[in-house]
Structure formats: C-alpha cells, structure tokens
Design an enzyme around this catalytic site. Sequence first.
Site, PDB file in Angstrom:
ATOM      1  N   ARG A  16       9.678  11.291   2.109  1.00  0.00           N
ATOM      2  CA  ARG A  16       9.425  11.510   0.678  1.00  0.00           C
ATOM      3  C   ARG A  16      10.710  11.757  -0.115  1.00  0.00           C
ATOM      4  O   ARG A  16      10.782  11.432  -1.286  1.00  0.00           O
ATOM      5  CB  ARG A  16       8.504  12.710   0.462  1.00  0.00           C
ATOM      6  CG  ARG A  16       7.057  12.465   0.806  1.00  0.00           C
ATOM      7  CD  ARG A  16       6.194  13.628   0.307  1.00  0.00           C
ATOM      8  NE  ARG A  16       4.892  13.637   0.909  1.00  0.00           N
ATOM      9  CZ  ARG A  16       3.864  12.877   0.515  1.00  0.00           C
ATOM     10  NH1 ARG A  16       4.016  12.021  -0.446  1.00  0.00           N
ATOM     11  NH2 ARG A  16       2.696  12.983   1.120  1.00  0.00           N
ATOM     12  N   PHE A  49       4.859  -1.920   3.989  1.00  0.00           N
ATOM     13  CA  PHE A  49       4.633  -0.481   3.930  1.00  0.00           C
ATOM     14  C   PHE A  49       5.942   0.165   3.508  1.00  0.00           C
ATOM     15  O   PHE A  49       6.974  -0.008   4.168  1.00  0.00           O
ATOM     16  CB  PHE A  49       4.159   0.077   5.276  1.00  0.00           C
ATOM     17  CG  PHE A  49       3.705   1.509   5.151  1.00  0.00           C
ATOM     18  CD1 PHE A  49       2.438   1.804   4.683  1.00  0.00           C
ATOM     19  CD2 PHE A  49       4.558   2.550   5.452  1.00  0.00           C
ATOM     20  CE1 PHE A  49       2.020   3.115   4.538  1.00  0.00           C
ATOM     21  CE2 PHE A  49       4.153   3.873   5.317  1.00  0.00           C
ATOM     22  CZ  PHE A  49       2.880   4.153   4.846  1.00  0.00           C
ATOM     23  N   ASP A 101      -2.284  -0.444  -4.568  1.00  0.00           N
ATOM     24  CA  ASP A 101      -2.405  -1.633  -3.731  1.00  0.00           C
ATOM     25  C   ASP A 101      -3.822  -2.201  -3.829  1.00  0.00           C
ATOM     26  O   ASP A 101      -4.068  -3.092  -4.606  1.00  0.00           O
ATOM     27  CB  ASP A 101      -1.909  -1.414  -2.307  1.00  0.00           C
ATOM     28  CG  ASP A 101      -2.516  -0.216  -1.600  1.00  0.00           C
ATOM     29  OD1 ASP A 101      -3.548   0.300  -2.038  1.00  0.00           O
ATOM     30  OD2 ASP A 101      -1.958   0.193  -0.570  1.00  0.00           O
ATOM     31  N   GLU A 161       0.600   7.388 -10.840  1.00  0.00           N
ATOM     32  CA  GLU A 161       0.400   7.087  -9.423  1.00  0.00           C
ATOM     33  C   GLU A 161       1.698   6.556  -8.835  1.00  0.00           C
ATOM     34  O   GLU A 161       2.510   5.969  -9.552  1.00  0.00           O
ATOM     35  CB  GLU A 161      -0.734   6.053  -9.298  1.00  0.00           C
ATOM     36  CG  GLU A 161      -1.068   5.597  -7.906  1.00  0.00           C
ATOM     37  CD  GLU A 161      -1.624   6.678  -6.992  1.00  0.00           C
ATOM     38  OE1 GLU A 161      -0.846   7.591  -6.639  1.00  0.00           O
ATOM     39  OE2 GLU A 161      -2.797   6.591  -6.597  1.00  0.00           O
ATOM     40  N   ASP A 162       1.888   6.761  -7.540  1.00  0.00           N
ATOM     41  CA  ASP A 162       3.082   6.235  -6.886  1.00  0.00           C
ATOM     42  C   ASP A 162       2.958   4.743  -6.602  1.00  0.00           C
ATOM     43  O   ASP A 162       3.866   3.973  -6.875  1.00  0.00           O
ATOM     44  CB  ASP A 162       3.415   7.013  -5.609  1.00  0.00           C
ATOM     45  CG  ASP A 162       2.264   7.090  -4.602  1.00  0.00           C
ATOM     46  OD1 ASP A 162       1.168   6.543  -4.859  1.00  0.00           O
ATOM     47  OD2 ASP A 162       2.458   7.719  -3.546  1.00  0.00           O
TER      48      ASP A 162
END
Length: 183
Positions: free
Chosen positions: A170, A157, A108, A104-105
């Site tokens: 990206r 963010f 949270d 996963e990137d």
Amino acid sequence: MTREIEQVETLISAQQIQDRVEELGRRITADYPERMGDPPLLLAGVLKGSIVFLADLARAIRRHVSFDFLGVSSYGSSTESSGEIRLTKDLDGEIEGLDVLLVEDIVDTGLTIEWLSNHLRRRNPKSLRVATLLDKPSRRLRPVPLAYVGFEIPDEFVVGYGLDYAQRYRNRPDIAVLRGVST
C-alpha cells in the site's frame, strides 16, 4: 508446494500520479464551484485502498471538502474478486441534500461501485459522482458511470498508492504490476 517469488514492475510513476491527481482536482473544483453557504463537497472514500488517493485529491481540490468512509469486502487476500459485496463500514453522517463524490482506488468489474452507488442513492444526496484513480474497463461486468478517471489500465493485478495484496505494498508511491502470486 512451491510458491513463486513476487515481483513488482512499475506501471505508473509517482510523478505521473501526482500530475494526474492535480489535474483531476482542477476539474472537480470547476465542476463544483463553491457558493457562500454551500456545505463542503463530501468525499466518500472506499476503505482501505482509496485513502492515499483521497488525501492527495482533497488537497488538489480548491474548495471546502469533508471526508467520510465506507468499507466493503469482496477480495480478502485473493487477487480475484469473490463477486459478493459485503458492507463492513457505513458512512458516519447523513448525505441527504449533499454533493457526494465517491472516491475509489480501482474500478474493474463495476460490481462494487454499482452496489455502493445504489446504497448511497437511497439516501437522497443532491448529486453523486464517482472518482477513481484506476479504471480497468476490460473487466467490466456492469456499466458504471465514472465522472473522474485517473488512468485506464490493462487487465493486470496492481499494487501501490493505497492498493494492496494481502495488506502489503500500500505504501508504494507508484502503481506497479504484481507478478508471481497465485490466486
């Protein structure tokens, strides 16, 4: 309606990322020693954000690996998760009896990774662990076990290295805080 100008501020440099990914690759290689006849370690990437991390991580793991991908939606073009997880693409292959590393990137709230882990466990993998580039524990709503964490970050963010805002940023080689966007 006036829109603020988006600004990006580097949080983690490209070099820091590469050094950490190499370190994670060494740990994963040690944790999954390859024996004659073993199937490859399956890296199950979560589309689209994990692609860059998965590619670099796969090259850092010194054993045979295979790839498959899952797609989920919970953000859309917002900076806040909707909380509703929707599977948009499932794995192509069977995972029963395989060692699976869910890549996963960012983790949270933990809702998506919990949902995906439960989804995959129903298929009886030999083992299932999670590797994430970024961990944002201050936002956690569900306790989720993370076997491999690149960096713990504050509640900001972030974009870059595969992570996006409205399909942009990206391809940044670093991780940057995005400011000036409305949620």
